[in-house]
Write an enzyme that holds these catalytic residues in place. Structure first.
Site, PDB file in Angstrom:
ATOM      1  N   ARG A   1       4.983   0.324   3.269  1.00  0.00           N
ATOM      2  CA  ARG A   1       4.902  -0.072   2.100  1.00  0.00           C
ATOM      3  C   ARG A   1       6.324   0.879   0.796  1.00  0.00           C
ATOM      4  NH1 ARG A   1      -0.227  -2.928   2.251  1.00  0.00           N
ATOM      5  NH2 ARG A   1      -0.530  -3.007   0.337  1.00  0.00           N
TER       6      ARG A   1
ATOM      7  N   TYR B   1       7.619  -0.151  -1.931  1.00  0.00           N
ATOM      8  CA  TYR B   1       7.083  -1.045  -3.343  1.00  0.00           C
ATOM      9  C   TYR B   1       6.517   0.102  -4.139  1.00  0.00           C
ATOM     10  CZ  TYR B   1       4.541  -4.420  -5.965  1.00  0.00           C
ATOM     11  OH  TYR B   1       3.288  -4.552  -6.793  1.00  0.00           O
TER      12      TYR B   1
ATOM     13  N   GLU C   1       6.817   3.343  -4.007  1.00  0.00           N
ATOM     14  CA  GLU C   1       7.289   4.831  -4.527  1.00  0.00           C
ATOM     15  C   GLU C   1       8.387   4.114  -5.620  1.00  0.00           C
ATOM     16  OE1 GLU C   1       7.316   7.480  -4.553  1.00  0.00           O
ATOM     17  OE2 GLU C   1       6.234   8.280  -2.060  1.00  0.00           O
TER      18      GLU C   1
ATOM     19  N   ASN D   1      -3.708 -17.022   0.822  1.00  0.00           N
ATOM     20  CA  ASN D   1      -3.578 -17.279   2.300  1.00  0.00           C
ATOM     21  C   ASN D   1      -5.579 -17.542   2.459  1.00  0.00           C
ATOM     22  OD1 ASN D   1      -1.310 -16.447   3.398  1.00  0.00           O
ATOM     23  ND2 ASN D   1      -2.111 -14.482   4.222  1.00  0.00           N
ATOM     24  N   PHE D   2      -6.219 -16.753   2.457  1.00  0.00           N
ATOM     25  CA  PHE D   2      -7.841 -17.076   2.759  1.00  0.00           C
ATOM     26  C   PHE D   2      -8.026 -18.882   2.771  1.00  0.00           C
ATOM     27  CE2 PHE D   2      -9.885 -12.552   3.021  1.00  0.00           C
ATOM     28  CZ  PHE D   2      -9.133 -12.844   4.473  1.00  0.00           C
TER      29      PHE D   2
ATOM     30  N   GLY E   1      -7.278  -6.040  10.541  1.00  0.00           N
ATOM     31  CA  GLY E   1      -8.156  -5.200  11.080  1.00  0.00           C
ATOM     32  C   GLY E   1      -9.513  -6.051  11.266  1.00  0.00           C
TER      33      GLY E   1
ATOM     34  N   ARG F   1     -10.905  -4.208  -1.697  1.00  0.00           N
ATOM     35  CA  ARG F   1     -10.699  -4.332  -3.145  1.00  0.00           C
ATOM     36  C   ARG F   1     -10.425  -5.054  -4.172  1.00  0.00           C
ATOM     37  NH1 ARG F   1      -7.277  -2.388   0.570  1.00  0.00           N
ATOM     38  NH2 ARG F   1      -4.962  -3.034   1.282  1.00  0.00           N
TER      39      ARG F   1
ATOM     40  N   PRO G   1      -4.094   0.536   2.283  1.00  0.00           N
ATOM     41  CA  PRO G   1      -4.973   1.043   1.811  1.00  0.00           C
ATOM     42  C   PRO G   1      -6.490   0.593   2.579  1.00  0.00           C
ATOM     43  CG  PRO G   1      -3.734   0.060   0.732  1.00  0.00           C
ATOM     44  CD  PRO G   1      -3.522  -0.686   1.733  1.00  0.00           C
TER      45      PRO G   1
ATOM     46  N   ARG H   1     -10.132   0.113  -2.474  1.00  0.00           N
ATOM     47  CA  ARG H   1      -9.446   0.100  -4.457  1.00  0.00           C
ATOM     48  C   ARG H   1     -10.414  -0.277  -4.686  1.00  0.00           C
ATOM     49  NH1 ARG H   1      -4.076  -2.623  -3.741  1.00  0.00           N
ATOM     50  NH2 ARG H   1      -3.219  -1.192  -3.441  1.00  0.00           N
TER      51      ARG H   1
HETATM   52  P1  NAD Z   1       5.469 -12.446  -8.393  1.00  0.00           P
HETATM   53  O1  NAD Z   1       6.129 -11.947  -7.364  1.00  0.00           O
HETATM   54  O2  NAD Z   1       4.529 -13.780  -8.360  1.00  0.00           O
HETATM   55  O3  NAD Z   1       6.213 -12.594  -9.656  1.00  0.00           O
HETATM   56  C1  NAD Z   1       7.611 -11.465 -10.193  1.00  0.00           C
HETATM   57  C2  NAD Z   1       8.437 -12.751 -10.821  1.00  0.00           C
HETATM   58  O4  NAD Z   1      10.043 -11.587 -10.868  1.00  0.00           O
HETATM   59  C3  NAD Z   1       9.232 -13.745  -9.942  1.00  0.00           C
HETATM   60  O5  NAD Z   1       9.723 -15.177 -10.513  1.00  0.00           O
HETATM   61  C4  NAD Z   1      10.149 -13.166  -8.783  1.00  0.00           C
HETATM   62  O6  NAD Z   1      11.231 -14.202  -8.594  1.00  0.00           O
HETATM   63  C5  NAD Z   1      10.660 -12.359  -9.753  1.00  0.00           C
HETATM   64  N1  NAD Z   1      12.088 -11.442  -9.935  1.00  0.00           N
HETATM   65  C6  NAD Z   1      11.693 -10.498  -8.779  1.00  0.00           C
HETATM   66  N2  NAD Z   1      13.112 -10.082  -8.908  1.00  0.00           N
HETATM   67  C7  NAD Z   1      13.399  -9.873  -9.530  1.00  0.00           C
HETATM   68  C8  NAD Z   1      14.356  -9.515 -10.106  1.00  0.00           C
HETATM   69  N3  NAD Z   1      15.378  -7.999  -9.015  1.00  0.00           N
HETATM   70  N4  NAD Z   1      15.566  -9.382 -11.205  1.00  0.00           N
HETATM   71  C9  NAD Z   1      14.820 -11.064 -11.383  1.00  0.00           C
HETATM   72  N5  NAD Z   1      13.570 -11.659 -11.485  1.00  0.00           N
HETATM   73  C10 NAD Z   1      12.794 -10.995 -10.135  1.00  0.00           C
HETATM   74  O7  NAD Z   1       4.391 -11.194  -8.701  1.00  0.00           O
HETATM   75  P2  NAD Z   1       2.926 -11.657  -9.742  1.00  0.00           P
HETATM   76  O8  NAD Z   1       1.883 -11.732  -9.435  1.00  0.00           O
HETATM   77  O9  NAD Z   1       3.636 -12.192 -11.066  1.00  0.00           O
HETATM   78  O10 NAD Z   1       3.547  -9.815 -10.143  1.00  0.00           O
HETATM   79  C11 NAD Z   1       4.383  -9.681 -12.113  1.00  0.00           C
HETATM   80  C12 NAD Z   1       4.426  -8.152 -11.851  1.00  0.00           C
HETATM   81  O11 NAD Z   1       3.436  -7.617 -11.779  1.00  0.00           O
HETATM   82  C13 NAD Z   1       5.363  -7.414 -10.524  1.00  0.00           C
HETATM   83  O12 NAD Z   1       6.247  -6.315 -10.676  1.00  0.00           O
HETATM   84  C14 NAD Z   1       4.001  -7.036  -9.722  1.00  0.00           C
HETATM   85  O13 NAD Z   1       4.208  -5.917  -8.772  1.00  0.00           O
HETATM   86  C15 NAD Z   1       2.948  -6.361 -10.760  1.00  0.00           C
HETATM   87  N6  NAD Z   1       1.678  -6.229 -10.185  1.00  0.00           N
HETATM   88  C16 NAD Z   1       1.171  -7.547  -9.918  1.00  0.00           C
HETATM   89  C17 NAD Z   1      -0.185  -7.917  -9.022  1.00  0.00           C
HETATM   90  C18 NAD Z   1      -1.142  -8.923  -8.694  1.00  0.00           C
HETATM   91  O14 NAD Z   1      -2.298  -8.608  -8.608  1.00  0.00           O
HETATM   92  N7  NAD Z   1      -0.619  -9.636  -8.570  1.00  0.00           N
HETATM   93  C19 NAD Z   1      -0.892  -6.282  -8.654  1.00  0.00           C
HETATM   94  C20 NAD Z   1       0.260  -5.050  -9.150  1.00  0.00           C
HETATM   95  C21 NAD Z   1       1.191  -5.414  -9.843  1.00  0.00           C
HETATM   96  N1  UDP Z   2      -5.577  -9.539   4.035  1.00  0.00           N
HETATM   97  C1  UDP Z   2      -5.848  -9.558   4.934  1.00  0.00           C
HETATM   98  N2  UDP Z   2      -5.355 -11.343   5.683  1.00  0.00           N
HETATM   99  C2  UDP Z   2      -4.602 -11.960   4.911  1.00  0.00           C
HETATM  100  C3  UDP Z   2      -4.440 -11.215   4.055  1.00  0.00           C
HETATM  101  C4  UDP Z   2      -4.536  -9.806   3.871  1.00  0.00           C
HETATM  102  O1  UDP Z   2      -7.582  -9.561   5.719  1.00  0.00           O
HETATM  103  O2  UDP Z   2      -4.388 -13.225   5.708  1.00  0.00           O
HETATM  104  C5  UDP Z   2      -6.357  -8.231   3.974  1.00  0.00           C
HETATM  105  C6  UDP Z   2      -4.507  -6.961   3.610  1.00  0.00           C
HETATM  106  O3  UDP Z   2      -4.906  -5.934   4.777  1.00  0.00           O
HETATM  107  C7  UDP Z   2      -5.273  -6.151   2.511  1.00  0.00           C
HETATM  108  C8  UDP Z   2      -5.774  -7.430   1.385  1.00  0.00           C
HETATM  109  O4  UDP Z   2      -6.204  -8.309   2.371  1.00  0.00           O
HETATM  110  O5  UDP Z   2      -6.428  -5.127   2.702  1.00  0.00           O
HETATM  111  C9  UDP Z   2      -4.721  -7.090   0.268  1.00  0.00           C
HETATM  112  O6  UDP Z   2      -3.943  -7.711   0.880  1.00  0.00           O
HETATM  113  P1  UDP Z   2      -3.154  -8.285  -0.078  1.00  0.00           P
HETATM  114  O7  UDP Z   2      -1.829  -9.011   0.410  1.00  0.00           O
HETATM  115  O8  UDP Z   2      -3.373  -9.436  -0.990  1.00  0.00           O
HETATM  116  O9  UDP Z   2      -2.284  -6.982  -1.560  1.00  0.00           O
HETATM  117  P2  UDP Z   2      -2.430  -5.320  -1.423  1.00  0.00           P
HETATM  118  O10 UDP Z   2      -4.076  -4.933  -2.023  1.00  0.00           O
HETATM  119  O11 UDP Z   2      -2.781  -4.966   0.197  1.00  0.00           O
HETATM  120  O12 UDP Z   2      -1.295  -4.928  -1.960  1.00  0.00           O
END
Ligand code: NAD
Ligand code: UDP
Length: 311
Positions: free
Chosen positions: A140, A143, A145, A188-189, A203, A209, A271, A274
């Protein structure tokens, strides 16, 4: 305002584009379509307030704008581990390019960081002043780091160059337009339940979460951007914590599915718990989530059912 949204075709980005356009802003949506989908923004094509650019933030960007929301980065573990070096480049070289653009345009920038900066946390719930517990060499880390470096870059561009930065630490967020195949737990679910396939608990399913519905997330994002101080990172998430077993049971109940729960291998460094402490968001932004898990899950299930994905 003229607003750049990087990652604007992704799950969160496409909701943000809708909200900004509804408010009257002009949106430049930039995406490389790695994990984003044209379907998410197809309805905006032709809108005079919307521009779409296929571009990768790892290459320098030249546009004019007053605000930048930096969302470009794959968020699902499956997606960000597909090409870990590219993920690191996006969070480092890409972040430098976007901050450089902010500096040149004198634009305010909001960066979407993540609860993953806390790693497998030993402090619970997580407050913004917790430094985290990240394995710097694990699967992980590209992402986690990467996002930690991106935060450091934001703070240093602010301190050295006066760039107005906003750092949003997002906790697991779900809702309509999440790619049904991106491997995150909620999609997924729901997809497994709609297809009456086994629900895959990684697991023992007792890890926790805290799931935030997308409209609450976007409210928090826009409030953070539009308040006038550079205030360091802010947690945005729903502090109601659930195990994955509880999530699976809620999905089964709401879909009426016959799926069985099965246990499969837990991914390395997953993790164990969280949960956000959202005192800072409540105090400074006057923000807290409004949508409870079952209401949000139902809206998400309806979305998948109404699209080709639920078929
Ligand atoms: P997502 O994967 O649906 O969206 C990310 C978008 O960025 C996609 O459209 C992808 O094509 C684009 N992208 C990726 N790399 C790129 C690059 N090098 N140049 C241009 N475009 C690029 O994910 P999301 O859930 O919409 O997440 C959006 C942001 O929020 C991300 O930065 C993610 O790390 C952050 N984030 C999301 C969550 C969550 O639960 N959804 C949690 C923590 C952080
Ligand atoms: N997870 C699960 N089944 C799945 C996908 C994910 O049990 O089909 C668990 C995963 O191991 C983690 C949690 O659901 O503990 C959240 O996973 P997700 O990939 O959505 O986000 P994360 O918080 O791990 O980045």
């Amino acid at each position: 305002m003229n607003i750049l949204v990087t990652g604007g075709a992704g799950f969160l980005g496409s909701h943000l584009c809708d909200r900004l356009i509804a408010r009257g802003d002009h949106v430049i949506c930039l995406d490389n379509f790695f994990s984003g989908r044209k379907e998410n923004i197809a309805h905006l094509i032709g809108n005079p307030k919307f521009e779409l650019i296929r571009h990768d933030i790892v290459d320098p960007i030249k546009v004019e704008c007053e605000q930048i929301y930096n969302l470009a980065c794959p968020a699902s573990p499956v997606a960000y581990q597909y090409n870990p070096i590219k993920t690191i480049k996006t969070s480092t070289i890409g972040m430098i390019n976007v901050l450089g653009l902010a500096k040149r345009c004198k634009a305010r920038i909001l960066h979407t960081s993540t609860s993953e900066v806390y790693g497998d946390p030993e402090v619970h719930p997580q407050k913004e002043d917790y430094w985290g517990h990240v394995n710097p060499l694990g699967p992980r880390s590209c992402y986690d780091e990467g996002k930690r470096v991106a935060e450091s870059l934001c703070m240093n561009y602010h301190l050295a160059n006066g760039v107005e930065v906003r750092i949003m630490r997002i906790f697991n967020t779900y809702g309509p337009k999440m790619d049904p195949n991106d491997g995150r737990v909620v999609s997924n679910f729901i997809m497994q339940a709609l297809r009456n396939e086994p629900i895959t608990l990684y697991g023992d399913g007792k890890q926790t979460r805290s799931f935030c519905y997308v409209s609450d997330n976007i409210d928090g994002m826009m409030k953070l951007m539009d308040q006038d101080q550079t205030i360091g990172p802010v947690n945005i998430g729903n502090p109601v914590e659930n195990t994955m077993i509880e999530l699976a049971q809620a999905v089964l109940e709401l879909t009426g599915s016959k799926s069985k729960l099965i246990n499969v291998d837990l991914p390395k460094d997953d993790p164990k718990q969280r949960c956000p402490d959202i005192t800072k968001a409540k105090t400074i932004l006057g923000w807290e989530p409004k949508v409870d898990l079952k209401t949000g899950l139902m809206k998400t299930i309806e979305y998948y059912k109404a699209t080709q994905f639920g078929k």
